[in-house]
Motif scaffolding. Structure first.
Motif, mmCIF file in Angstrom:
data_model
loop_
_atom_site.group_PDB
_atom_site.id
_atom_site.type_symbol
_atom_site.label_atom_id
_atom_site.label_comp_id
_atom_site.label_asym_id
_atom_site.label_seq_id
_atom_site.Cartn_x
_atom_site.Cartn_y
_atom_site.Cartn_z
ATOM 1 N N MET A 1 0.715 -1.342 0.396
ATOM 2 C CA MET A 1 0.100 0.129 -0.182
ATOM 3 C C MET A 1 1.286 1.449 -0.022
ATOM 4 O O MET A 1 0.047 2.177 0.120
ATOM 5 C CB MET A 1 -0.681 -0.284 0.870
ATOM 6 C CG MET A 1 -2.142 -1.180 1.159
ATOM 7 S SD MET A 1 -2.934 -1.237 0.024
ATOM 8 C CE MET A 1 -3.386 0.847 -0.343
ATOM 9 N N ASP A 2 1.836 0.801 0.804
ATOM 10 C CA ASP A 2 3.014 2.250 -0.094
ATOM 11 C C ASP A 2 2.677 3.198 -1.351
ATOM 12 O O ASP A 2 2.935 4.044 -1.204
ATOM 13 C CB ASP A 2 4.662 2.123 0.562
ATOM 14 C CG ASP A 2 4.565 1.414 2.215
ATOM 15 O OD1 ASP A 2 4.154 1.206 2.320
ATOM 16 O OD2 ASP A 2 5.412 0.950 2.708
ATOM 17 N N TYR A 4 0.949 3.433 -3.014
ATOM 18 C CA TYR A 4 -0.637 3.840 -3.178
ATOM 19 C C TYR A 4 -0.808 4.953 -2.053
ATOM 20 O O TYR A 4 -1.454 6.640 -2.833
ATOM 21 C CB TYR A 4 -1.986 3.729 -2.551
ATOM 22 C CG TYR A 4 -2.522 2.840 -3.991
ATOM 23 C CD1 TYR A 4 -2.816 2.615 -4.864
ATOM 24 C CD2 TYR A 4 -2.750 1.089 -3.442
ATOM 25 C CE1 TYR A 4 -3.867 1.945 -5.732
ATOM 26 C CE2 TYR A 4 -2.724 0.113 -4.385
ATOM 27 C CZ TYR A 4 -3.118 0.382 -5.474
ATOM 28 O OH TYR A 4 -3.700 -0.163 -6.457
ATOM 29 N N GLU A 5 -0.136 5.411 -1.174
ATOM 30 C CA GLU A 5 0.126 6.591 -0.345
ATOM 31 C C GLU A 5 1.142 7.130 -0.838
ATOM 32 O O GLU A 5 0.617 8.715 -0.489
ATOM 33 C CB GLU A 5 0.392 6.070 1.455
ATOM 34 C CG GLU A 5 -0.495 4.966 1.881
ATOM 35 C CD GLU A 5 -0.376 4.405 3.458
ATOM 36 O OE1 GLU A 5 1.066 4.266 3.135
ATOM 37 O OE2 GLU A 5 -1.081 3.807 3.455
ATOM 38 N N GLU A 6 1.813 7.280 -1.090
ATOM 39 C CA GLU A 6 2.934 8.283 -1.836
ATOM 40 C C GLU A 6 2.109 8.400 -2.957
ATOM 41 O O GLU A 6 2.454 10.000 -3.423
ATOM 42 C CB GLU A 6 4.343 7.185 -2.023
ATOM 43 C CG GLU A 6 5.368 8.227 -2.475
ATOM 44 C CD GLU A 6 6.698 7.022 -2.991
ATOM 45 O OE1 GLU A 6 7.574 7.615 -3.438
ATOM 46 O OE2 GLU A 6 7.107 6.534 -2.666
ATOM 47 N N GLN A 67 -10.838 2.839 5.195
ATOM 48 C CA GLN A 67 -9.107 3.303 4.972
ATOM 49 C C GLN A 67 -8.504 3.710 3.685
ATOM 50 O O GLN A 67 -7.355 4.215 3.537
ATOM 51 C CB GLN A 67 -8.220 2.343 5.941
ATOM 52 C CG GLN A 67 -7.127 2.879 5.910
ATOM 53 C CD GLN A 67 -6.272 1.627 6.273
ATOM 54 O OE1 GLN A 67 -6.720 0.700 7.052
ATOM 55 N NE2 GLN A 67 -4.464 2.158 6.894
ATOM 56 N N TYR A 68 -9.237 2.945 2.414
ATOM 57 C CA TYR A 68 -8.451 3.036 1.734
ATOM 58 C C TYR A 68 -9.843 3.471 0.271
ATOM 59 O O TYR A 68 -10.379 2.816 -0.172
ATOM 60 C CB TYR A 68 -7.483 1.470 0.855
ATOM 61 C CG TYR A 68 -7.122 2.230 1.642
ATOM 62 C CD1 TYR A 68 -5.893 2.825 1.628
ATOM 63 C CD2 TYR A 68 -6.295 0.685 2.849
ATOM 64 C CE1 TYR A 68 -4.716 2.250 2.328
ATOM 65 C CE2 TYR A 68 -5.687 -0.114 3.154
ATOM 66 C CZ TYR A 68 -4.439 1.313 3.042
ATOM 67 O OH TYR A 68 -3.360 1.112 4.069
ATOM 68 N N LEU A 80 -4.280 12.396 -4.280
ATOM 69 C CA LEU A 80 -4.492 11.397 -3.775
ATOM 70 C C LEU A 80 -6.092 10.523 -4.271
ATOM 71 O O LEU A 80 -5.480 9.741 -4.885
ATOM 72 C CB LEU A 80 -3.570 11.298 -2.528
ATOM 73 C CG LEU A 80 -2.067 11.752 -2.452
ATOM 74 C CD1 LEU A 80 -1.749 11.216 -1.362
ATOM 75 C CD2 LEU A 80 -1.363 11.196 -3.178
ATOM 76 N N THR A 81 -6.545 10.724 -4.001
ATOM 77 C CA THR A 81 -7.585 9.782 -3.933
ATOM 78 C C THR A 81 -9.080 10.760 -5.066
ATOM 79 O O THR A 81 -10.149 10.677 -4.582
ATOM 80 C CB THR A 81 -7.826 9.915 -2.601
ATOM 81 O OG1 THR A 81 -8.620 11.278 -1.835
ATOM 82 C CG2 THR A 81 -7.843 8.666 -1.393
#
Length: 169
Positions: A1-2, A4-6, A67-68, A80-81
């Motif tokens: 998931m790193d 996606y977060e980055e 959370q995602y 990001l989202t």
């Protein structure tokens, strides 16, 4: 998931392997280097990231989806989202083009499994339908696409039947 977060939930795209299928774009891709490569004229697969993208469909939980969240949003801003929006633009059923009036009965009838199969990659044939046969035959691939576009035009005469491909950079 790193990742996606980055980097966020980027829309993905990939040229279809030209060795696998012989579908061609109606117009060459933009920003394609070298411009005579097979990928410049091949079809494109797109991936729109939904909620909890690292889990398979039946393993997504409410907690994971919270959370995602999905990257679908009303007004994409590149955050990001919030990277894409989609609108329903109609659909056609491939069963109709394949000549399959009732998919469930096509697979299994009152006597049990029918032996029908839409397409078998090893033999390059179907059983019970020939619509997908000859995946490497450019004329057959073009004919299938023309049938899809014609059926879409019949169902939705007020909508365009041909739009440019979104860029795949």
């Amino acid at each position: 998931m790193d990742k996606y977060e980055e980097y966020g939930y980027a829309v993905g795209c990939q040229a279809v392997e030209t060795e696998e299928y012989n579908y061609k774009r109606q117009a060459p891709a933009t920003n394609c280097v070298p411009d005579d490569s097979p990928e410049c004229v091949s079809g494109t697969w797109y991936s729109l990231p939904g909620a909890c993208p690292h889990k398979t469909l039946y393993h997504k939980t409410d907690e994971c989806e919270e959370q995602y969240p999905s990257a679908k949003c009303d007004h994409p801003d590149g955050s990001l989202t919030c990277t894409y929006n989609v609108r329903y633009a109609g659909q056609v059923e491939l069963d109709e083009l394949e000549g399959i009036p009732d998919y469930e009965k096509w697979w299994v009838d009152e006597d049990g499994p029918t032996g029908n199969i839409e397409y078998e990659k090893i033999t390059d044939d179907g059983n019970g339908t020939a619509w997908w046969n000859e995946r490497h035959n450019e004329e057959r691939c073009n004919s299938r696409m023309a049938q899809v576009i014609a059926l879409f035009g019949k169902r939705y005469p007020d909508l365009p039947d041909n739009l440019p491909d979104p860029p795949c950079l």
